[in-house]
Enzyme design. Structure first.
Site, short mmCIF file in Angstrom:
data_model
loop_
_atom_site.label_atom_id
_atom_site.label_comp_id
_atom_site.label_asym_id
_atom_site.label_seq_id
_atom_site.Cartn_x
_atom_site.Cartn_y
_atom_site.Cartn_z
N TRP A 32 33.77 35.00 42.01
CA TRP A 32 34.45 35.14 40.81
C TRP A 32 36.04 35.57 40.69
O TRP A 32 36.63 35.88 39.59
CB TRP A 32 33.84 36.00 39.81
CG TRP A 32 32.52 35.09 39.09
CD1 TRP A 32 32.78 34.26 38.19
CD2 TRP A 32 31.15 35.07 39.65
NE1 TRP A 32 31.78 33.64 37.76
CE2 TRP A 32 30.66 33.89 39.02
CE3 TRP A 32 30.62 35.32 40.73
CZ2 TRP A 32 29.44 33.72 39.08
CZ3 TRP A 32 29.14 35.00 40.95
CH2 TRP A 32 28.76 33.96 40.18
N HIS A 71 33.68 35.82 33.73
CA HIS A 71 32.99 34.96 33.06
C HIS A 71 32.33 35.51 31.78
O HIS A 71 32.41 36.82 31.54
CB HIS A 71 31.91 34.18 34.04
CG HIS A 71 31.09 35.03 34.60
ND1 HIS A 71 29.94 34.95 35.31
CD2 HIS A 71 31.15 36.46 34.62
CE1 HIS A 71 29.05 36.19 35.82
NE2 HIS A 71 29.94 37.19 35.55
N ARG A 131 40.78 35.09 36.10
CA ARG A 131 40.39 35.11 37.15
C ARG A 131 41.69 35.23 37.99
O ARG A 131 42.55 34.50 37.81
CB ARG A 131 39.32 34.10 37.80
CG ARG A 131 38.15 34.03 37.13
CD ARG A 131 37.20 32.88 37.71
NE ARG A 131 36.14 32.82 36.85
CZ ARG A 131 35.01 32.05 36.98
NH1 ARG A 131 35.27 31.24 38.09
NH2 ARG A 131 33.98 32.00 36.21
N GLN A 174 35.43 30.28 28.12
CA GLN A 174 34.07 29.65 28.41
C GLN A 174 33.33 29.95 27.14
O GLN A 174 33.46 30.63 26.34
CB GLN A 174 33.57 30.50 29.57
CG GLN A 174 33.93 30.17 31.05
CD GLN A 174 33.05 30.90 32.13
OE1 GLN A 174 32.51 31.94 31.75
NE2 GLN A 174 32.99 30.45 33.07
N VAL A 205 20.39 33.14 37.93
CA VAL A 205 19.18 32.25 37.65
C VAL A 205 18.45 31.79 38.55
O VAL A 205 18.71 31.97 39.79
CB VAL A 205 19.79 31.06 36.84
CG1 VAL A 205 20.59 31.36 35.71
CG2 VAL A 205 20.89 30.39 37.87
N ALA A 222 20.16 30.04 30.46
CA ALA A 222 21.45 30.23 30.15
C ALA A 222 22.26 29.13 30.77
O ALA A 222 22.15 28.45 31.63
CB ALA A 222 21.77 31.63 30.56
C1 YSA Z 1 25.78 29.97 35.17
C2 YSA Z 1 24.51 30.20 35.16
C3 YSA Z 1 24.16 30.54 34.06
O1 YSA Z 1 22.78 30.81 33.92
C4 YSA Z 1 25.07 31.00 33.11
C5 YSA Z 1 26.35 30.74 33.28
C6 YSA Z 1 26.82 30.27 34.42
C7 YSA Z 1 28.07 30.11 34.52
C8 YSA Z 1 28.83 31.23 35.59
N1 YSA Z 1 29.06 32.38 34.85
C9 YSA Z 1 30.30 30.79 36.14
O2 YSA Z 1 31.11 31.43 35.43
N2 YSA Z 1 30.30 29.53 36.79
S1 YSA Z 1 31.59 28.84 37.23
O3 YSA Z 1 32.30 30.00 37.94
O4 YSA Z 1 31.24 27.80 37.87
O5 YSA Z 1 32.37 28.52 35.95
C10 YSA Z 1 31.71 28.00 34.81
C11 YSA Z 1 32.86 27.00 34.41
O6 YSA Z 1 34.10 27.73 33.74
C12 YSA Z 1 33.42 26.16 35.15
O7 YSA Z 1 32.49 24.88 35.38
C13 YSA Z 1 34.78 25.61 34.51
O8 YSA Z 1 34.63 24.66 33.48
C14 YSA Z 1 35.20 26.86 33.97
N3 YSA Z 1 36.08 27.66 34.97
C15 YSA Z 1 35.78 28.49 35.92
N4 YSA Z 1 36.98 28.95 36.49
C16 YSA Z 1 37.81 28.10 36.04
C17 YSA Z 1 37.43 27.39 34.83
N5 YSA Z 1 38.32 26.96 33.90
C18 YSA Z 1 39.44 26.82 34.13
N6 YSA Z 1 40.13 27.60 35.16
C19 YSA Z 1 39.47 28.35 36.19
N7 YSA Z 1 40.06 29.14 36.74
#
Ligand code: YSA
Length: 348
Positions: free
Chosen positions: A157, A174, A200, A214, A257, A311
């Site tokens: 993250w 997140h 991030r 998000q 999950v 989720a």
């Molecule tokens: C997964 C499972 C769950 O049961 C609930 C939530 C999640 C998501 C998890 N918390 C998460 O943050 N996953 S992730 O790191 O892949 O980010 C999810 C989404 O946030 C990405 O698909 C993207 O659309 C967005 N994201 C992540 N980093 C980003 C970003 N968008 C823009 N800039 C970034 N640096």
């Protein structure tokens, strides 16, 4: 003789006053007749040259003339000022019939518009929208989500840490901490979505910002299954992107999950044939999701044998890029009005 002089002075002064048409001309006149070096002061000085018999009458006459001219001056001053004001009003007059200047109205940011649209879609599916803190305790961001200290997944993250002596505080990377906060507060059944800003420590590129928005979705109840998750997300994607969209679920891993999935829609540019936008796969991934891990349920005091939950977490900027065909995420936060004013359908 001296009386003749005063009469002549009166006539000259009156004539001069009648022809004074501006405040400048009036003040010249005042200096010439009533000023310290003016004609009436000169007349007073002649007193010394007069005989004792003539003096009182002459002095009285000069004083009377002074009073007369002072009053005439004030009256003329009123007239000249009034005329000047009238002239100014005639030229500077406000034309009340002219149309007003239009007010420049701002518009809602495209991401705000999208947050509202997504909230509305989920409201119709029975989900409440709530918000949570952007500065978060690491317990909620990681530990309670089944990511203990020193777990390698914690690095995924790219977290920004906020200095704190007693507790580990982070800018939330997140919105998933809100799963825990919500379950701590509410008893099942739970159906919420949580839109909000995340941060991030990212290397920036066309699809990565260091701050982005998000939306977290969480449903917990008895007998909830993966089928509920699939049906809800498919309906969401179709409402947001159109009924013709195909959707795809694939296995993925998130510590909070079990099982985990990623969710994709068929590429709106090539319709699944494969192109540059979907990197030849025909699919565009929009979110991570899964069944809430039993450990997470137990952490908040829910009985994992009785309750199940699902989720998801989805990035708004990525959704907006797909929906509007935007190729660089950085465009959203450069405050370029030429870009932002394209999304001007809502103003309140
Ligand atoms: C997964 C499972 C769950 O049961 C609930 C939530 C999640 C998501 C998890 N918390 C998460 O943050 N996953 S992730 O790191 O892949 O980010 C999810 C989404 O946030 C990405 O698909 C993207 O659309 C967005 N994201 C992540 N980093 C980003 C970003 N968008 C823009 N800039 C970034 N640096």
């Amino acid at each position: 003789m001296v009386t003749d002089q005063l009469d002549q002075l009166r006539r000259d002064a009156q004539k001069g006053l009648d022809s004074a048409a501006t405040t400048n001309e009036l003040s010249d006149w005042h200096a010439r007749y009533l000023g310290r070096k003016g004609a009436l002061t000169d007349a007073m000085r002649q007193l010394g040259a007069l005989s004792a018999e003539e003096r009182p009458a002459f002095g009285k006459a000069v004083n009377a003339l002074k009073t007369e001219l002072s009053e005439a001056f004030e009256a003329r001053q009123e007239i000249v000022r009034g005329a000047q004001l009238d002239a100014r009003l005639a030229t500077d007059a406000i034309d009340v019939t002219l149309p007003g200047r239009p007010l420049e109205l701002g518009t809602l940011h495209p991401i705000t518009q999208l947050i509202r649209e997504v909230s509305s879609i989920f409201a119709h599916l029975g989900f409440q929208t709530i918000e949570g803190p952007e500065v978060e305790d690491a317990y909620y961001a990681f530990d309670a989500l089944n990511i203990p200290k020193d777990h390698p997944a914690r690095d995924v993250w790219d977290t920004i840490f906020v200095q704190s002596e007693s507790r580990e505080i982070v800018l939330r990377p997140h919105t998933s901490p809100m799963q825990v906060r919500t379950m701590e507060r509410l008893k099942p059944p739970v159906r919420v979505i949580v839109p909000g800003r995340c941060y991030r420590y990212e290397a920036l590129d066309a699809t990565h910002e260091w701050h982005f928005q998000q939306v977290e979705g969480l449903a917990v109840d008895e007998h909830l299954t993966m089928t509920d998750l699939k049906g809800t997300l498919a309906e969401f994607a179709r409402q947001l992107f159109g009924p013709q969209r195909k959707v795809r679920f694939r296995c993925d891993y998130f510590p909070f999950v079990e099982p985990g999935v990623d969710f994709a829609i068929d590429c709106m540019v090539c319709h699944g044939d494969g192109c540059r936008v979907c990197k030849g796969t025909g699919w565009i991934e929009i979110l991570g999701a899964g069944m809430v891990h039993p450990n997470v349920l137990a952490n908040v005091g829910y009985d994992p044998d009785k309750y199940t939950g699902w989720a998801f977490g989805c990035g708004f900027e990525r959704l907006a890029m797909l929906k509007y065909g935007i190729t660089d995420i950085r465009a959203f936060y450069q405050s370029d009005l030429r870009f932002l004013s394209q999304f001007d359908r809502a103003t309140a």
